[in-house]
Design a protein around this motif. Structure first.
Motif, PDB file in Angstrom:
ATOM      1  N   GLU A 132       4.781  -9.978   5.161  1.00 26.40           N
ATOM      2  CA  GLU A 132       3.616 -10.273   4.324  1.00 26.40           C
ATOM      3  C   GLU A 132       2.717  -9.045   4.167  1.00 26.40           C
ATOM      4  O   GLU A 132       2.175  -8.796   3.081  1.00 26.40           O
ATOM      5  CB  GLU A 132       2.817 -11.432   4.932  1.00 26.40           C
ATOM      6  CG  GLU A 132       3.458 -12.789   4.777  1.00 26.40           C
ATOM      7  CD  GLU A 132       4.570 -13.054   5.789  1.00 26.40           C
ATOM      8  OE1 GLU A 132       4.818 -12.191   6.666  1.00 26.40           O
ATOM      9  OE2 GLU A 132       5.196 -14.130   5.701  1.00 26.40           O
ATOM     10  N   VAL A 133       2.571  -8.271   5.236  1.00 30.84           N
ATOM     11  CA  VAL A 133       1.750  -7.054   5.179  1.00 30.84           C
ATOM     12  C   VAL A 133       2.371  -6.039   4.217  1.00 30.84           C
ATOM     13  O   VAL A 133       1.667  -5.438   3.385  1.00 30.84           O
ATOM     14  CB  VAL A 133       1.577  -6.446   6.585  1.00 30.84           C
ATOM     15  CG1 VAL A 133       0.931  -5.065   6.495  1.00 30.84           C
ATOM     16  CG2 VAL A 133       0.734  -7.364   7.456  1.00 30.84           C
ATOM     17  N   HIS A 134       3.701  -5.839   4.312  1.00 32.83           N
ATOM     18  CA  HIS A 134       4.368  -4.903   3.403  1.00 32.83           C
ATOM     19  C   HIS A 134       4.245  -5.366   1.955  1.00 32.83           C
ATOM     20  O   HIS A 134       4.004  -4.552   1.048  1.00 32.83           O
ATOM     21  CB  HIS A 134       5.845  -4.775   3.772  1.00 32.83           C
ATOM     22  CG  HIS A 134       6.093  -4.202   5.138  1.00 32.83           C
ATOM     23  ND1 HIS A 134       5.324  -3.196   5.678  1.00 32.83           N
ATOM     24  CD2 HIS A 134       7.048  -4.492   6.072  1.00 32.83           C
ATOM     25  CE1 HIS A 134       5.781  -2.897   6.887  1.00 32.83           C
ATOM     26  NE2 HIS A 134       6.814  -3.668   7.139  1.00 32.83           N
ATOM     27  N   ILE A 135       4.406  -6.662   1.711  1.00 29.87           N
ATOM     28  CA  ILE A 135       4.272  -7.207   0.362  1.00 29.87           C
ATOM     29  C   ILE A 135       2.858  -6.953  -0.175  1.00 29.87           C
ATOM     30  O   ILE A 135       2.669  -6.540  -1.336  1.00 29.87           O
ATOM     31  CB  ILE A 135       4.575  -8.721   0.350  1.00 29.87           C
ATOM     32  CG1 ILE A 135       6.043  -8.995   0.706  1.00 29.87           C
ATOM     33  CG2 ILE A 135       4.211  -9.326  -1.010  1.00 29.87           C
ATOM     34  CD1 ILE A 135       7.034  -8.653  -0.358  1.00 29.87           C
ATOM     35  N   HIS A 136       1.864  -7.209   0.658  1.00 27.82           N
ATOM     36  CA  HIS A 136       0.466  -6.981   0.259  1.00 27.82           C
ATOM     37  C   HIS A 136       0.247  -5.526  -0.148  1.00 27.82           C
ATOM     38  O   HIS A 136      -0.394  -5.243  -1.174  1.00 27.82           O
ATOM     39  CB  HIS A 136      -0.458  -7.358   1.422  1.00 27.82           C
ATOM     40  CG  HIS A 136      -1.892  -6.969   1.198  1.00 27.82           C
ATOM     41  ND1 HIS A 136      -2.735  -7.656   0.348  1.00 27.82           N
ATOM     42  CD2 HIS A 136      -2.625  -5.939   1.716  1.00 27.82           C
ATOM     43  CE1 HIS A 136      -3.923  -7.071   0.343  1.00 27.82           C
ATOM     44  NE2 HIS A 136      -3.882  -6.035   1.165  1.00 27.82           N
ATOM     45  N   HIS A 137       0.769  -4.591   0.633  1.00 27.48           N
ATOM     46  CA  HIS A 137       0.570  -3.169   0.329  1.00 27.48           C
ATOM     47  C   HIS A 137       1.285  -2.779  -0.969  1.00 27.48           C
ATOM     48  O   HIS A 137       0.750  -1.996  -1.758  1.00 27.48           O
ATOM     49  CB  HIS A 137       1.078  -2.316   1.494  1.00 27.48           C
ATOM     50  CG  HIS A 137       0.210  -2.395   2.705  1.00 27.48           C
ATOM     51  ND1 HIS A 137       0.642  -2.038   3.961  1.00 27.48           N
ATOM     52  CD2 HIS A 137      -1.067  -2.804   2.860  1.00 27.48           C
ATOM     53  CE1 HIS A 137      -0.335  -2.211   4.832  1.00 27.48           C
ATOM     54  NE2 HIS A 137      -1.380  -2.676   4.193  1.00 27.48           N
ATOM     55  N   LEU A 138       2.488  -3.304  -1.191  1.00 23.55           N
ATOM     56  CA  LEU A 138       3.201  -2.996  -2.429  1.00 23.55           C
ATOM     57  C   LEU A 138       2.437  -3.528  -3.639  1.00 23.55           C
ATOM     58  O   LEU A 138       2.337  -2.843  -4.671  1.00 23.55           O
ATOM     59  CB  LEU A 138       4.614  -3.590  -2.389  1.00 23.55           C
ATOM     60  CG  LEU A 138       5.632  -2.868  -1.516  1.00 23.55           C
ATOM     61  CD1 LEU A 138       6.950  -3.640  -1.488  1.00 23.55           C
ATOM     62  CD2 LEU A 138       5.877  -1.446  -2.019  1.00 23.55           C
ATOM     63  N   ARG A 139       1.908  -4.730  -3.557  1.00 16.91           N
ATOM     64  CA  ARG A 139       1.132  -5.280  -4.674  1.00 16.91           C
ATOM     65  C   ARG A 139      -0.115  -4.448  -4.941  1.00 16.91           C
ATOM     66  O   ARG A 139      -0.501  -4.229  -6.093  1.00 16.91           O
ATOM     67  CB  ARG A 139       0.748  -6.728  -4.370  1.00 16.91           C
ATOM     68  CG  ARG A 139       1.912  -7.715  -4.486  1.00 16.91           C
ATOM     69  CD  ARG A 139       1.523  -9.078  -3.945  1.00 16.91           C
ATOM     70  NE  ARG A 139       2.546 -10.086  -4.225  1.00 16.91           N
ATOM     71  CZ  ARG A 139       2.644 -11.233  -3.574  1.00 16.91           C
ATOM     72  NH1 ARG A 139       1.794 -11.518  -2.594  1.00 16.91           N
ATOM     73  NH2 ARG A 139       3.595 -12.094  -3.895  1.00 16.91           N
ATOM     74  N   LYS A 140      -0.737  -3.986  -3.874  1.00 19.18           N
ATOM     75  CA  LYS A 140      -1.960  -3.189  -4.019  1.00 19.18           C
ATOM     76  C   LYS A 140      -1.667  -1.851  -4.701  1.00 19.18           C
ATOM     77  O   LYS A 140      -2.455  -1.376  -5.532  1.00 19.18           O
ATOM     78  CB  LYS A 140      -2.590  -2.971  -2.641  1.00 19.18           C
ATOM     79  CG  LYS A 140      -3.949  -2.295  -2.679  1.00 19.18           C
ATOM     80  CD  LYS A 140      -4.558  -2.226  -1.286  1.00 19.18           C
ATOM     81  CE  LYS A 140      -5.930  -1.570  -1.320  1.00 19.18           C
ATOM     82  NZ  LYS A 140      -6.545  -1.509   0.044  1.00 19.18           N
ATOM     83  N   LYS A 141      -0.528  -1.251  -4.369  1.00 22.28           N
ATOM     84  CA  LYS A 141      -0.201   0.074  -4.899  1.00 22.28           C
ATOM     85  C   LYS A 141       0.507   0.039  -6.251  1.00 22.28           C
ATOM     86  O   LYS A 141       0.396   0.977  -7.046  1.00 22.28           O
ATOM     87  CB  LYS A 141       0.679   0.828  -3.887  1.00 22.28           C
ATOM     88  CG  LYS A 141      -0.020   1.148  -2.573  1.00 22.28           C
ATOM     89  CD  LYS A 141       0.930   1.825  -1.587  1.00 22.28           C
ATOM     90  CE  LYS A 141       0.240   2.116  -0.268  1.00 22.28           C
ATOM     91  NZ  LYS A 141       1.147   2.774   0.715  1.00 22.28           N
ATOM     92  N   LEU A 142       1.256  -1.057  -6.505  1.00 21.40           N
ATOM     93  CA  LEU A 142       2.114  -1.093  -7.691  1.00 21.40           C
ATOM     94  C   LEU A 142       1.768  -2.199  -8.679  1.00 21.40           C
ATOM     95  O   LEU A 142       2.398  -2.301  -9.727  1.00 21.40           O
ATOM     96  CB  LEU A 142       3.582  -1.232  -7.260  1.00 21.40           C
ATOM     97  CG  LEU A 142       4.123  -0.108  -6.383  1.00 21.40           C
ATOM     98  CD1 LEU A 142       5.528  -0.449  -5.879  1.00 21.40           C
ATOM     99  CD2 LEU A 142       4.146   1.210  -7.139  1.00 21.40           C
ATOM    100  N   GLY A 143       0.796  -3.020  -8.333  1.00 25.10           N
ATOM    101  CA  GLY A 143       0.396  -4.083  -9.243  1.00 25.10           C
ATOM    102  C   GLY A 143       0.637  -5.459  -8.646  1.00 25.10           C
ATOM    103  O   GLY A 143       1.686  -5.701  -8.042  1.00 25.10           O
ATOM    104  N   SER A 144      -0.321  -6.344  -8.852  1.00 21.81           N
ATOM    105  CA  SER A 144      -0.261  -7.666  -8.227  1.00 21.81           C
ATOM    106  C   SER A 144       0.855  -8.538  -8.770  1.00 21.81           C
ATOM    107  O   SER A 144       1.261  -9.511  -8.125  1.00 21.81           O
ATOM    108  CB  SER A 144      -1.603  -8.385  -8.413  1.00 21.81           C
ATOM    109  OG  SER A 144      -1.898  -8.536  -9.799  1.00 21.81           O
ATOM    110  N   GLU A 145       1.364  -8.210  -9.977  1.00 21.70           N
ATOM    111  CA  GLU A 145       2.402  -9.033 -10.595  1.00 21.70           C
ATOM    112  C   GLU A 145       3.817  -8.562 -10.265  1.00 21.70           C
ATOM    113  O   GLU A 145       4.785  -9.183 -10.706  1.00 21.70           O
ATOM    114  CB  GLU A 145       2.217  -9.046 -12.120  1.00 21.70           C
ATOM    115  CG  GLU A 145       0.899  -9.641 -12.575  1.00 21.70           C
ATOM    116  CD  GLU A 145       0.718 -11.066 -12.087  1.00 21.70           C
ATOM    117  OE1 GLU A 145       1.665 -11.865 -12.234  1.00 21.70           O
ATOM    118  OE2 GLU A 145      -0.357 -11.380 -11.547  1.00 21.70           O
TER     119      GLU A 145
END
Length: 220
Positions: A191-204
């Protein structure tokens, strides 16, 4: 990509595990032919690096047993046996590629990436999704042509999702690909990795399928 290394030489095995891990692979290492017989059952490996001169059971016999048991994971044979007959025997026994020692770590990594592309039916070395592209060899991510810095696990997770477009991956499946035997997985790590990817690459970019897992969103 999670790799199973079968190599009895401590220096070579440690070099492969350390070097490939630094290049973004998740690696488990076995040193004995008898243990290797059931190696593919231990985790959902993407490929194996197999030495032939193993104690307990010869590498060719290990490979034959894998194929007889129905294991289809790509196998890169990495050995000191360098005659043409040895290479023919290795490939005809079920090996997918053959590399003779001594070797360059970069070539091992490149051959493993090629095996993964071949297995997934992907021709291009670049992984793309809408405005996003990932170069696995260079470990580089571009969004709208601009580089984005990702941590090692984030980049590996992104590569996993890009290689599984259209599929929903459960948290357990992601953990099995991202972490080898030597690393303990924290309960909320994915979940932490997913959160960071959304923050850096877009929430969608990554969609949550409740009760199922995660998948890539629509290409923008």
């Amino acid at each position: 990509m999670r790799i199973l290394i079968i190599e009895d030489d401590l220096l070579i095995g440690d070099g492969l595990q350390t070097g490939l891990t630094a290049l973004g692979f998740s690696c488990d290492w076995l040193r004995d032919g008898k243990l290797a017989l059931r190696g593919p059952d231990a985790a959902p490996y993407d490929a194996a690096v197999l030495d032939l001169g193993l104690p307990g059971v010869d590498g060719l016999n290990v490979l034959a047993a894998w194929r007889q048991a129905g294991h289809t994971l790509p196998v890169l044979i990495l050995t000191a046996r360098d005659s043409v007959d040895d290479r023919i025997r290795g490939l005809d026994s079920g090996g997918d590629d053959y590399l003779v020692k001594p070797f360059a770590l970069g070539e091992v990594a490149a051959r493993l990436r090629a095996l993964l592309r071949r297995r997934s039916g992907q021709a291009s070395p670049l992984l793309q999704h809408g405005r996003l592209s990932l170069d696995p060899a260079a470990r580089r991510v571009l969004l709208d042509g601009q580089p984005v810095e990702l941590a090692a696990r984030e980049l590996t997770l992104l590569e996993l999702l890009l290689n599984n477009k259209g599929r929903v991956l459960s948290r357990a499946q992601i953990e099995e690909k991202l972490y080898d035997w030597a690393h303990e997985v924290e309960s909320n790590a994915v979940e932490v990795h997913i959160h960071h990817l959304r923050k850096k690459l877009g929430s969608e970019l990554i969609k949550t399928r409740r009760g199922l897992g995660y998948t890539l969103g629509d290409e923008a």
